[in-house]
Design an enzyme around this catalytic site. Sequence first.
Site, PDB file in Angstrom:
ATOM      1  N   HIS A 179     -45.359  -8.418 -22.798  1.00 41.54           N
ATOM      2  CA  HIS A 179     -44.238  -9.346 -22.898  1.00 41.54           C
ATOM      3  C   HIS A 179     -44.092 -10.025 -24.261  1.00 41.54           C
ATOM      4  O   HIS A 179     -43.044  -9.963 -24.890  1.00 41.54           O
ATOM      5  CB  HIS A 179     -44.331 -10.388 -21.772  1.00 41.54           C
ATOM      6  CG  HIS A 179     -43.354 -11.512 -21.915  1.00 41.54           C
ATOM      7  ND1 HIS A 179     -43.719 -12.746 -22.410  1.00 41.54           N
ATOM      8  CD2 HIS A 179     -42.030 -11.588 -21.660  1.00 41.54           C
ATOM      9  CE1 HIS A 179     -42.660 -13.540 -22.440  1.00 41.54           C
ATOM     10  NE2 HIS A 179     -41.628 -12.855 -21.989  1.00 41.54           N
ATOM     11  N   GLU A 209     -39.864 -15.186 -31.650  1.00 40.20           N
ATOM     12  CA  GLU A 209     -38.587 -15.638 -31.101  1.00 40.20           C
ATOM     13  C   GLU A 209     -38.327 -17.110 -31.412  1.00 40.20           C
ATOM     14  O   GLU A 209     -37.216 -17.476 -31.759  1.00 40.20           O
ATOM     15  CB  GLU A 209     -38.586 -15.403 -29.578  1.00 40.20           C
ATOM     16  CG  GLU A 209     -37.270 -15.786 -28.895  1.00 40.20           C
ATOM     17  CD  GLU A 209     -37.237 -15.419 -27.419  1.00 40.20           C
ATOM     18  OE1 GLU A 209     -38.274 -14.942 -26.903  1.00 40.20           O
ATOM     19  OE2 GLU A 209     -36.185 -15.609 -26.782  1.00 40.20           O
TER      20      GLU A 209
END
Length: 370
Positions: A179, A209
């Site tokens: 992930h 991110e």
Amino acid sequence: MFWLKTELWTAEVVYTGFGTPMLHGALAVQGGTVVGQGSLEELKARFPQAEVIHKGKALFPPPVNAHTHLDLSLHPLYQGPFSGFIPHVVAHREKRELRAAQRGLEELVQSGVGAFADIVFQDEVMEFLLQESPLPGIAFYEVFAPDPQDAEEMFQKVRAKVEAWRKREGRVRIGLSPHAPYSVSPPLLQKLAHYAHTQGLPLMVHAAESREEVAFLRTGEGPLAGVYRRFSRTPWKAPGLTPVRYLQTLGVLGPDTVLVHGVHVDEEEVRMVADSGSKVVLCPRSNGNLQVGEAPLGLYARHGVELALGTDSRASSPDLDVKNEALSLWGKAEPRLLVRALTRGGYRALGLPTPRLTRGTPISLVHSLL
Ligand SMILES: [Zn+2]
């Protein structure tokens, strides 16, 4: 004698799927078919009677949605700080099911994409995509396991599943998605990356991110520390590195690796990505909704990193139409770069050839950005 009327379709950017996207380019169209491509001036000289039709911002082959989570299609849209997103997904976990993936795939097909990359969390969704997807693409099996004590057991489980699914690959191929650098333990990340590289399995990892991710990896602090404690018995030892450097030291980067988001990177990290041959999928609308900032497109382009676009899931994006990602960046980035990311960049990230718009191509395969 019967003459088919010729039209010259033009747009700000015209991309035929080969060569470079053209400014002032055009396609010559007769009936339902492309009969030529080139600069508008050249085609006007070849077809002096043809009517010139302006088709908006861009004309291109079917686009690619290079990052979705189809099984989150029934989740409500989250808008807020990044650290609240995983708790939001977990709070609505009963909506993460086959029906959501079916709905998502329908929406994806309707959006006109030529291929897709999906993150798959449940076995029944993997079965569904392997059997039913009318679109080619890669289904990346997602691994979420932050506790290093679970690494070996988890690795064995994942490998057994992947081996079984790979025997059934067809239009949809299998990939692996650890992930993110903060949600898969270091030993497991290393094992998965090594396994993927030696078996020729594509990898997709959410990386760089948010600022929260950077803080958690560098110092172990910030809101992700709380999220981490919900999922791990073992205390976190921060590697003291930024996300891309950390992934580099664990052997995750490589030509079959796709990083998703890539918002918080410095120039040296962009060079690492470029040198490794890894691709980067940008999800600008999701980044806006999760308030994480904007990826440095120009920096990636300068270092020759192959960029693709993805919508991310319905939990952080209003729809699954990847053309809207390009539209959201229009005017902020070089338009030819966006058209390439929407098409060729996506196909390259998936290891697929880019379809071409050339003599004989039906106009149903000509897509536009209005
Ligand atoms: Zn995602």
